[in-house]
Design an enzyme around this catalytic site. Sequence first.
Site, mmCIF file in Angstrom:
data_model
loop_
_atom_site.group_PDB
_atom_site.id
_atom_site.type_symbol
_atom_site.label_atom_id
_atom_site.label_comp_id
_atom_site.label_asym_id
_atom_site.label_seq_id
_atom_site.Cartn_x
_atom_site.Cartn_y
_atom_site.Cartn_z
ATOM 1 N N TYR A 67 -7.657 -9.186 -10.383
ATOM 2 C CA TYR A 67 -6.558 -8.247 -10.155
ATOM 3 C C TYR A 67 -5.522 -8.769 -9.171
ATOM 4 O O TYR A 67 -4.648 -8.012 -8.741
ATOM 5 C CB TYR A 67 -7.102 -6.906 -9.657
ATOM 6 N N GLU A 113 -3.529 0.139 -11.953
ATOM 7 C CA GLU A 113 -4.736 -0.526 -12.451
ATOM 8 C C GLU A 113 -5.935 0.378 -12.220
ATOM 9 O O GLU A 113 -5.967 1.164 -11.270
ATOM 10 C CB GLU A 113 -4.979 -1.844 -11.702
ATOM 11 N N LYS A 121 -8.328 8.119 -5.469
ATOM 12 C CA LYS A 121 -9.753 8.249 -5.790
ATOM 13 C C LYS A 121 -9.999 9.566 -6.520
ATOM 14 O O LYS A 121 -9.529 10.622 -6.082
ATOM 15 C CB LYS A 121 -10.610 8.194 -4.511
ATOM 16 N N CYS A 131 -53.468 5.992 -24.332
ATOM 17 C CA CYS A 131 -52.392 6.982 -24.171
ATOM 18 C C CYS A 131 -51.275 6.662 -25.169
ATOM 19 O O CYS A 131 -50.648 5.593 -25.079
ATOM 20 C CB CYS A 131 -51.866 6.934 -22.740
ATOM 21 N N CYS A 152 -52.271 12.538 -22.804
ATOM 22 C CA CYS A 152 -53.686 12.272 -23.111
ATOM 23 C C CYS A 152 -54.641 12.993 -22.168
ATOM 24 O O CYS A 152 -55.855 12.835 -22.279
ATOM 25 C CB CYS A 152 -53.958 10.769 -23.096
ATOM 26 N N CYS A 172 -50.478 7.210 -15.302
ATOM 27 C CA CYS A 172 -51.617 7.492 -16.170
ATOM 28 C C CYS A 172 -52.376 6.182 -16.353
ATOM 29 O O CYS A 172 -51.811 5.219 -16.895
ATOM 30 C CB CYS A 172 -51.160 8.023 -17.526
ATOM 31 N N LYS A 180 -9.485 1.196 -10.811
ATOM 32 C CA LYS A 180 -10.222 0.733 -9.628
ATOM 33 C C LYS A 180 -11.705 0.640 -10.003
ATOM 34 O O LYS A 180 -12.423 1.639 -10.013
ATOM 35 C CB LYS A 180 -10.017 1.678 -8.449
ATOM 36 N N ASP A 234 -15.609 -0.032 -9.862
ATOM 37 C CA ASP A 234 -16.580 0.218 -8.804
ATOM 38 C C ASP A 234 -17.531 -0.970 -8.717
ATOM 39 O O ASP A 234 -18.614 -0.980 -9.311
ATOM 40 C CB ASP A 234 -17.355 1.507 -9.110
ATOM 41 N N CYS A 258 -52.197 13.611 -17.232
ATOM 42 C CA CYS A 258 -51.199 13.070 -18.150
ATOM 43 C C CYS A 258 -50.837 14.120 -19.201
ATOM 44 O O CYS A 258 -51.727 14.696 -19.830
ATOM 45 C CB CYS A 258 -51.744 11.812 -18.828
#
Length: 677
Positions: free
Chosen positions: A225, A113, A312, A435, A409, A429, A115, A117, A406
């Site tokens: 599972y 199966e 893993k 902007c 602008c 900004c 695994k 996370d 920025c």
Amino acid sequence: MTLEAAAHRIQELTDQLNYYNYQYYQNAVSEIDDQTFDRLLRELQDLEQQHPSLMLPDSPTQRVGGTISKEFPTVRHRYPMLSLGNTYSEEELREFDERVRKAIGDDFKYVCELKFDGVAISLTYENGILTQAATRGDGVRGDDITPNARTIRSIPLRANSKELPALFEVRGEVYMPLEVFEDINREREENGETPLANPRNAAAGTLKQQDSSIVAQRRLSCFTYGLLGEGIAYKGHYESMLALQQSGFAVSPTFCLCPTLDDVLAYIHQWEQKRFELPVAIDGIVIKVNDYAQQEELGYTAKNPRWAIAYKYSAESAVTLLKGITYQVGRTGAITPVAELAPVQLAGTRVKRASLHNANEIARLGLHVGDSVFVEKGGEIIPKVTGVDLTQRADTSEPVTYITHCPECQTLLVREEGEGAAPRAQHFCPNQDGCPPQIRGRLEHFIQRRAMNVEELGPQTIRQLYEKGLVNNVADLYDLTYDQLIALERFADKSARNLLEGLARTRQVPFARVLFALGIRYVGETVARKLAEHFGSIERISQATYEELLEAPEVGERIAQSLQSWLAEPEHQALIERLRQAGLQLAQEEKTSAPSSTTLAGKTFVISGVFEQFSRDGLKALIEDHGGKILSSVSGKLDYLVAGENMGPAKREKALKHGVTILSEAEFLQLLEETGN
């Protein structure tokens, strides 16, 4: 409607909606449109509110959340939730196979199966009904998170099988889909917040939310599972997984029966690259001996089963050249530095850019343009620079100097104060109304699916409208005309009419989504909904004092300050007025249904804190259902302050100052009973 008719209709709606949910979430089949589904769900919610004793244990209304917990009770697992032994090499996997063969001989098969996370969860079903969900905890005891688990749509509230025993337990992995994870991080970075490290941490943090309605918003999912219980009719794990699939549980279709170790290794190699195509993060493969009797014969160590192991995958890393750093401006003005890299193959994709998050991260890494940098995929999703190969650094290279203005602008950037008056990690900004990327970003945020949902309008069209001077803020969208649109490049009669019709539909979008669509900094979907429920209209939010804003659920000092600052701007006040003139919903719809009784008629209430038997929304609904009125703030006109745990001291002091009666949860219920009698 008679009680008998209500019970029949509640059963009918529950079965119908659970069927549609199953088709959509398990089979990817949408048998009815969202509007019809929502109408049926509202009908069921109304019936359950009128007749709470008739609510069924597998009611789909539990999916939306709303329960608030002060803490999670600790529960003892009926079967210990052991962890798996890990290996990163084929050699160790062969040693595991030899140990198994030595113990039970050669006549056995493995099941492989993916695994996932995520976060391990234990689900207990009694007579087919989900009665308890618990985290792994220390393997012997975990946290009871049942209200949160009920909001996860891939977890069945009722198991559709008569072959399963009366009491059984299902083990699964709760995970956050990559798309949801990326959406959350994108919004966090736009708001100047630290992005979440990986989907697993995001899922774990979501499951520990005290308010289950927030969990519902995060769109978690769950793959099961494992099946445990007395009287399981299946001889092996593979057969159990097939049975769970048929019973309505979400089982990843990638599980596979492998007769030999070579088959196991082929499965591992198959998914080593293919895993990057999945919509969920995986970090390895789980290998289990299939036959239950053989599992019992192999037994357990103190921490791990001897019949299973996890292979893993190693995190992929690459070294490449840092060619330069560019700076992106988000819709809130947050500046995000991006590493421009020499293209490198990593985790199945060609990586050319990686987020550096903020000035602090650049300083921590000590970056110089021209460095050879190590790049990984965080959670195997987002590329990130993890370090510098100092042996390759040129003597003439210079440290990266963070920009001061920025890039779009040229406005001087600012860093706001954070904890202890230290500057926050993110630069901003402040030129929000001048902007260009901020303006376009707010327009794109406004029309997105979770906000106003104008499917006919996309980023390219917004850029075109902005550059032609037709749209400079969200209210300008409602001044667009057919003649203006038809004159634009790539617009024809049908596309122009469709866009105007799409904008017209937004007049029906509820106030909470309109508030979210405005793009006020730190006001996400959940906060917008809580504000809409608490205050009821944009006027009341605008008129609320700082202390009154803090009384709303989910609103802290930072959100309250942001709201007050945004709403105080004359340009934003004018914007709201134009949206009102355009016909947008700037207040909650008033409830038209008559209350169940007039027990509390003429009485006013403010709700504050966390309660044992009710969520705050549930308590408010109960008061309104008996004729009482909910106010947003404490004043001399208030009759009762219903005080739960963790109520702010300012509200209590204000109530005492005005002579308002303060009731505990128990005292309120006693009042309700006495006035009813």
